[in-house]
Motif scaffolding. Structure first.
Motif, PDB file in Angstrom:
ATOM      1  N   SER A  66       0.824  -1.209   0.000  1.00 30.84           N
ATOM      2  CA  SER A  66       0.000   0.000   0.000  1.00 30.84           C
ATOM      3  C   SER A  66       0.858   1.259   0.000  1.00 30.84           C
ATOM      4  CB  SER A  66      -0.919   0.008   1.213  1.00 30.84           C
ATOM      5  OG  SER A  66      -0.151  -0.009   2.404  1.00 30.84           O
ATOM      6  N   LEU A  67       2.171   1.095   0.201  1.00 28.47           N
ATOM      7  CA  LEU A  67       3.097   2.221   0.195  1.00 28.47           C
ATOM      8  C   LEU A  67       4.411   1.751  -0.404  1.00 28.47           C
ATOM      9  CD1 LEU A  67       4.073   5.066   1.084  1.00 28.47           C
ATOM     10  CD2 LEU A  67       4.720   4.021   3.261  1.00 28.47           C
ATOM     11  N   ILE A  68       4.933   2.498  -1.365  1.00 29.72           N
ATOM     12  CA  ILE A  68       6.239   2.191  -1.954  1.00 29.72           C
ATOM     13  C   ILE A  68       7.060   3.472  -1.947  1.00 29.72           C
ATOM     14  CG2 ILE A  68       7.501   1.513  -4.031  1.00 29.72           C
ATOM     15  CD1 ILE A  68       5.088  -0.164  -4.840  1.00 29.72           C
ATOM     16  N   GLN A  69       8.280   3.364  -1.444  1.00 29.35           N
ATOM     17  CA  GLN A  69       9.238   4.470  -1.457  1.00 29.35           C
ATOM     18  C   GLN A  69      10.400   4.016  -2.327  1.00 29.35           C
ATOM     19  OE1 GLN A  69       9.191   7.569   0.344  1.00 29.35           O
ATOM     20  NE2 GLN A  69      10.910   7.992  -0.998  1.00 29.35           N
ATOM     21  N   GLU A  70      10.509   4.535  -3.543  1.00 29.64           N
ATOM     22  CA  GLU A  70      11.582   4.143  -4.465  1.00 29.64           C
ATOM     23  C   GLU A  70      12.685   5.179  -4.361  1.00 29.64           C
ATOM     24  OE1 GLU A  70      14.158   2.632  -6.616  1.00 29.64           O
ATOM     25  OE2 GLU A  70      13.605   4.597  -7.387  1.00 29.64           O
ATOM     26  N   CYS A  71      13.848   4.745  -3.850  1.00 28.61           N
ATOM     27  CA  CYS A  71      14.950   5.671  -3.586  1.00 28.61           C
ATOM     28  C   CYS A  71      16.152   5.473  -4.497  1.00 28.61           C
ATOM     29  CB  CYS A  71      15.417   5.525  -2.142  1.00 28.61           C
ATOM     30  SG  CYS A  71      14.143   5.814  -0.924  1.00 28.61           S
ATOM     31  N   SER A  72      16.203   4.390  -5.231  1.00 33.00           N
ATOM     32  CA  SER A  72      17.419   4.077  -5.982  1.00 33.00           C
ATOM     33  C   SER A  72      17.538   4.834  -7.292  1.00 33.00           C
ATOM     34  CB  SER A  72      17.483   2.573  -6.280  1.00 33.00           C
ATOM     35  OG  SER A  72      16.522   2.218  -7.269  1.00 33.00           O
ATOM     36  N   GLY A  73      16.416   5.082  -7.963  1.00 32.94           N
ATOM     37  CA  GLY A  73      16.483   5.677  -9.290  1.00 32.94           C
ATOM     38  C   GLY A  73      16.890   4.684 -10.359  1.00 32.94           C
ATOM     39  N   ASN A  74      17.063   3.436  -9.974  1.00 32.83           N
ATOM     40  CA  ASN A  74      17.427   2.373 -10.907  1.00 32.83           C
ATOM     41  C   ASN A  74      16.274   2.119 -11.866  1.00 32.83           C
ATOM     42  OD1 ASN A  74      17.118  -0.736 -11.424  1.00 32.83           O
ATOM     43  ND2 ASN A  74      19.305  -0.350 -11.205  1.00 32.83           N
ATOM     44  N   ASP A  75      16.572   2.015 -13.166  1.00 32.76           N
ATOM     45  CA  ASP A  75      15.520   1.848 -14.173  1.00 32.76           C
ATOM     46  C   ASP A  75      14.620   0.657 -13.883  1.00 32.76           C
ATOM     47  OD1 ASP A  75      16.894   3.933 -15.338  1.00 32.76           O
ATOM     48  OD2 ASP A  75      17.247   2.926 -17.248  1.00 32.76           O
ATOM     49  N   ALA A  76      15.211  -0.486 -13.577  1.00 28.21           N
ATOM     50  CA  ALA A  76      14.420  -1.695 -13.323  1.00 28.21           C
ATOM     51  C   ALA A  76      13.560  -1.533 -12.072  1.00 28.21           C
ATOM     52  CB  ALA A  76      15.333  -2.911 -13.192  1.00 28.21           C
ATOM     53  N   PHE A  88       5.515  -0.100 -10.835  1.00 31.51           N
ATOM     54  CA  PHE A  88       4.232  -0.153 -11.527  1.00 31.51           C
ATOM     55  C   PHE A  88       3.702  -1.583 -11.647  1.00 31.51           C
ATOM     56  CE2 PHE A  88       6.183   3.792 -12.673  1.00 31.51           C
ATOM     57  CZ  PHE A  88       5.139   4.699 -12.632  1.00 31.51           C
ATOM     58  N   GLN A  89       4.570  -2.561 -11.441  1.00 32.02           N
ATOM     59  CA  GLN A  89       4.160  -3.962 -11.536  1.00 32.02           C
ATOM     60  C   GLN A  89       3.720  -4.529 -10.186  1.00 32.02           C
ATOM     61  OE1 GLN A  89       3.970  -4.883 -14.685  1.00 32.02           O
ATOM     62  NE2 GLN A  89       4.918  -2.911 -15.116  1.00 32.02           N
ATOM     63  N   ILE A  90       4.302  -4.038  -9.079  1.00 34.87           N
ATOM     64  CA  ILE A  90       4.043  -4.651  -7.774  1.00 34.87           C
ATOM     65  C   ILE A  90       3.087  -3.862  -6.894  1.00 34.87           C
ATOM     66  CG2 ILE A  90       6.288  -5.802  -7.768  1.00 34.87           C
ATOM     67  CD1 ILE A  90       7.161  -3.718  -5.629  1.00 34.87           C
ATOM     68  N   ALA A  91       2.826  -2.603  -7.240  1.00 36.78           N
ATOM     69  CA  ALA A  91       1.998  -1.755  -6.380  1.00 36.78           C
ATOM     70  C   ALA A  91       0.606  -2.333  -6.199  1.00 36.78           C
ATOM     71  CB  ALA A  91       1.901  -0.352  -6.977  1.00 36.78           C
ATOM     72  N   GLY A  92       0.104  -2.244  -4.984  1.00 42.05           N
ATOM     73  CA  GLY A  92      -1.260  -2.669  -4.700  1.00 42.05           C
ATOM     74  C   GLY A  92      -2.254  -1.586  -5.090  1.00 42.05           C
ATOM     75  N   HIS A  93      -3.533  -1.922  -5.046  1.00 44.85           N
ATOM     76  CA  HIS A  93      -4.589  -0.965  -5.377  1.00 44.85           C
ATOM     77  C   HIS A  93      -4.552   0.212  -4.406  1.00 44.85           C
ATOM     78  CE1 HIS A  93      -8.324   0.499  -7.005  1.00 44.85           C
ATOM     79  NE2 HIS A  93      -8.789   0.620  -5.770  1.00 44.85           N
ATOM     80  N   ASN A  94      -4.637   1.418  -4.931  1.00 45.95           N
ATOM     81  CA  ASN A  94      -4.644   2.652  -4.151  1.00 45.95           C
ATOM     82  C   ASN A  94      -3.318   2.877  -3.407  1.00 45.95           C
ATOM     83  OD1 ASN A  94      -6.097   4.996  -3.659  1.00 45.95           O
ATOM     84  ND2 ASN A  94      -6.803   4.279  -1.672  1.00 45.95           N
ATOM     85  N   CYS A  95      -2.254   2.333  -3.953  1.00 45.77           N
ATOM     86  CA  CYS A  95      -0.923   2.444  -3.339  1.00 45.77           C
ATOM     87  C   CYS A  95      -0.408   3.881  -3.413  1.00 45.77           C
ATOM     88  CB  CYS A  95       0.041   1.507  -4.075  1.00 45.77           C
ATOM     89  SG  CYS A  95       1.718   1.524  -3.445  1.00 45.77           S
ATOM     90  N   ARG A 102      -1.321   6.734  -6.282  1.00 43.14           N
ATOM     91  CA  ARG A 102      -1.114   8.127  -5.894  1.00 43.14           C
ATOM     92  C   ARG A 102       0.395   8.348  -5.880  1.00 43.14           C
ATOM     93  NH1 ARG A 102      -3.828   8.234  -0.457  1.00 43.14           N
ATOM     94  NH2 ARG A 102      -3.456   6.010  -0.544  1.00 43.14           N
ATOM     95  N   ILE A 103       0.901   9.068  -6.856  1.00 47.94           N
ATOM     96  CA  ILE A 103       2.339   9.194  -7.075  1.00 47.94           C
ATOM     97  C   ILE A 103       2.804  10.610  -6.789  1.00 47.94           C
ATOM     98  CG2 ILE A 103       4.169   9.062  -8.808  1.00 47.94           C
ATOM     99  CD1 ILE A 103       2.522   6.924 -10.221  1.00 47.94           C
ATOM    100  N   LYS A 104       3.948  10.697  -6.109  1.00 43.99           N
ATOM    101  CA  LYS A 104       4.584  11.998  -5.905  1.00 43.99           C
ATOM    102  C   LYS A 104       6.092  11.822  -6.012  1.00 43.99           C
ATOM    103  CE  LYS A 104       5.475  12.262  -0.997  1.00 43.99           C
ATOM    104  NZ  LYS A 104       5.463  13.141   0.143  1.00 43.99           N
ATOM    105  N   GLY A 105       6.729  12.875  -6.369  1.00 47.54           N
ATOM    106  CA  GLY A 105       8.188  12.903  -6.399  1.00 47.54           C
ATOM    107  C   GLY A 105       8.681  13.786  -5.277  1.00 47.54           C
ATOM    108  N   SER A 106       9.889  13.539  -4.830  1.00 46.66           N
ATOM    109  CA  SER A 106      10.441  14.336  -3.746  1.00 46.66           C
ATOM    110  C   SER A 106      11.942  14.421  -3.899  1.00 46.66           C
ATOM    111  CB  SER A 106      10.083  13.713  -2.401  1.00 46.66           C
ATOM    112  OG  SER A 106      10.601  14.485  -1.352  1.00 46.66           O
ATOM    113  N   GLY A 107      12.460  15.556  -3.681  1.00 45.87           N
ATOM    114  CA  GLY A 107      13.900  15.778  -3.743  1.00 45.87           C
ATOM    115  C   GLY A 107      14.144  17.227  -4.105  1.00 45.87           C
TER     116      GLY A 107
END
Length: 126
Positions: free
Chosen positions: A11-21, A27-34, A60-65
């Motif tokens: 329900s929450l994903i924090q992607e910090c690596s910036g790695n393409d894969a 987008f493949q593993i996120a749950g509904h309304n993540c 629900r997507i946001k960027g931060s930095g």
């Protein structure tokens, strides 16, 4: 990841690596309304992703930095955990800036042993 989350995905994903894969995998593993937050840097090149998953999964997507509130929050967090976590262990290698080519070579070609490569300018201040 879906098995760990009971079949529905996180329900929450924090992607910090910036790695393409890794960015694509969000987008493949996120749950509904993540809730998804991207803080890894990917600027300068395009990453193919299945953009329709935003609608399909109601993401629900946001960027931060680089935002005005990011640094103060990071400093508060670091001050709260500095006695419990030895952050020096996260930097595995130091290179003087004049050896930047060696630093990039180490970071790109020794991924099993490298956590973080730090560039220094003059004397090393740990």
């Amino acid at each position: 990841m879906k098995d760990i989350c009971g079949g529905g995905g996180p329900s929450l994903i924090q992607e910090c690596s910036g790695n393409d894969a890794a960015v694509n995998a969000v987008f493949q593993i996120a749950g509904h309304n993540c809730r998804v937050s991207f803080t890894g840097h990917t600027a300068g090149h395009e990453i193919p992703v299945e953009i329709g998953q935003i609608n399909w999964r109601t993401l629900r997507i946001k960027g931060s930095g680089g935002t005005d509130h990011f640094t103060p929050r990071a400093i508060r967090f670091m001050s709260q955990v500095r006695d419990r976590i030895d952050f020096k262990k996260l930097t595995t290698d130091y290179f003087d800036f004049k050896d930047i080519d060696k630093a990039f070579d180490k970071a790109m070609n020794d991924k099993k042993n490298v956590i973080k490569v730090m560039l220094t300018f003059g004397e090393q201040n740990e």
